[in-house]
Design a protein around this motif. Structure first.
Motif, PDB file in Angstrom:
ATOM      1  N   LEU B  93      28.989  38.874  30.189  1.00  0.00           N
ATOM      2  CA  LEU B  93      30.319  38.182  30.268  1.00  0.00           C
ATOM      3  C   LEU B  93      30.767  37.674  31.645  1.00  0.00           C
ATOM      4  O   LEU B  93      30.850  38.895  32.408  1.00  0.00           O
ATOM      5  CB  LEU B  93      31.501  38.755  29.529  1.00  0.00           C
ATOM      6  CG  LEU B  93      31.727  38.066  28.143  1.00  0.00           C
ATOM      7  CD1 LEU B  93      32.971  39.003  27.399  1.00  0.00           C
ATOM      8  CD2 LEU B  93      32.173  36.584  28.122  1.00  0.00           C
ATOM      9  N   GLY B  95      32.579  35.765  33.227  1.00  0.00           N
ATOM     10  CA  GLY B  95      33.999  35.534  33.782  1.00  0.00           C
ATOM     11  C   GLY B  95      34.290  34.118  33.757  1.00  0.00           C
ATOM     12  O   GLY B  95      33.458  33.261  33.602  1.00  0.00           O
ATOM     13  N   GLY B  96      35.587  33.687  33.851  1.00  0.00           N
ATOM     14  CA  GLY B  96      35.811  32.254  34.074  1.00  0.00           C
ATOM     15  C   GLY B  96      35.516  31.755  32.579  1.00  0.00           C
ATOM     16  O   GLY B  96      35.306  30.191  32.791  1.00  0.00           O
ATOM     17  N   ASN B  97      35.737  32.023  31.568  1.00  0.00           N
ATOM     18  CA  ASN B  97      35.486  31.555  30.299  1.00  0.00           C
ATOM     19  C   ASN B  97      34.085  30.929  30.302  1.00  0.00           C
ATOM     20  O   ASN B  97      33.737  29.856  29.449  1.00  0.00           O
ATOM     21  CB  ASN B  97      36.527  30.442  30.095  1.00  0.00           C
ATOM     22  CG  ASN B  97      37.808  30.837  29.799  1.00  0.00           C
ATOM     23  OD1 ASN B  97      37.996  31.967  29.066  1.00  0.00           O
ATOM     24  ND2 ASN B  97      38.846  30.278  30.244  1.00  0.00           N
ATOM     25  N   THR B  98      33.075  31.420  30.598  1.00  0.00           N
ATOM     26  CA  THR B  98      31.712  31.142  30.413  1.00  0.00           C
ATOM     27  C   THR B  98      31.493  31.799  29.284  1.00  0.00           C
ATOM     28  O   THR B  98      31.662  32.804  28.928  1.00  0.00           O
ATOM     29  CB  THR B  98      30.752  31.547  31.579  1.00  0.00           C
ATOM     30  OG1 THR B  98      31.094  33.046  32.141  1.00  0.00           O
ATOM     31  CG2 THR B  98      31.056  30.555  32.857  1.00  0.00           C
ATOM     32  N   PRO B  99      30.268  31.346  28.651  1.00  0.00           N
ATOM     33  CA  PRO B  99      29.867  32.048  27.150  1.00  0.00           C
ATOM     34  C   PRO B  99      28.983  33.238  27.722  1.00  0.00           C
ATOM     35  O   PRO B  99      28.454  33.574  28.670  1.00  0.00           O
ATOM     36  CB  PRO B  99      28.895  30.824  26.654  1.00  0.00           C
ATOM     37  CG  PRO B  99      28.699  30.115  27.688  1.00  0.00           C
ATOM     38  CD  PRO B  99      29.451  29.963  28.739  1.00  0.00           C
TER      39      PRO B  99
END
Lengths: 116, 112
Positions: B93, B95-99
């Motif tokens: 993961l 971070g920053g809402n990346t998949p």
């Protein structure tokens, strides 16, 4: 429900036909993710939703693929005019929290799409 | 280019031994690293999450380490059992809402 449900389990389509896959996330989970796994290779992220809104669609092919999550309905992934290379297992996952919170994703059993 | 590599496609070990699976990554700076188990015909099941500022995490017979300098995570199953036979996937993961970004997995077989 307590598990992510995916239907159908198996789907066979002739090249050029449409395929539609469904996913019911765990009740109370706001986030839904779609992944494609080709021939037991790594998972490829396609798209995610926060409730009915697209959260991240960076992995979604520009053509032929579309997805929706509407209120009170299962989420769906649709492939128009399927091609041989679309043959894969499509997994849906749901999560209570967004990815940047380290939210655990709960996966469904997958839909095996075979394009002939 | 960015890569995640799991040490081997398949690993066979004797029952009772410790299984050690490796996940190496290049050109990523993950905020979290997760390990999943996948059985044939089923979706992955989450096992453990470790954050970038954590060195080690344990859960029953499972232990995960995370070395951000080496860019490596090790996944250990102690006192392995035939029921531990499955494919184990590591996922980053960023971070920053990346998949989630998954490795290809290692298929572990524990032989009685």
């Amino acid at each position: 429900g307590e598990e992510v449900a995916q239907t159908p389990k198996h789907l066979v389509r002739g090249e050029g036909q449409k395929a539609k896959l469904y996913c019911a996330p765990i009740k109370g989970h706001s986030y839904v993710f779609w992944y494609q796994q080709v021939l037991k290779n790594e998972f490829k992220f396609l798209i995610s939703f926060q409730n009915e809104n697209v959260f991240d669609e960076t992995g979604m092919p520009k053509e032929r693929f579309s997805a929706k999550c509407l209120p009170n309905s299962p989420c769906s992934l649709e492939i128009q005019a399927t091609k041989l290379e679309d043959s894969a297992v499509y997994f849906c996952a749901s999560s209570q929290s967004p990815p940047d919170n380290g939210g655990t994703q709960y996966f469904g059993p997958g839909t095996r799409l075979l394009v002939l | 280019s960015q890569k995640i590599e799991q040490n081997s496609e398949a690993l066979n070990i004797q029952e009772g031994k410790t299984a050690t699976l490796t996940c190496n990554y290049t050109n990523y700076s993950p905020a979290y690293l997760q390990w999943y188990r996948q059985d044939p015909g089923r979706g992955p099941v989450f096992l453990l999450l470790i954050r970038e500022n954590e060195k080690e995490k344990r859960k029953e017979r499972l232990k995960v380490t995370f070395d951000t300098t080496l860019k490596q995570s090790l996944f250990h199953i102690t006192a392995s059992q035939p029921a531990d036979s499955a494919t184990y996937l590591c996922a980053l993961l960023l971070g920053g809402n990346t998949p989630l970004v998954f490795g290809k997995g290692t298929r572990l077989s524990v032989i009685a």
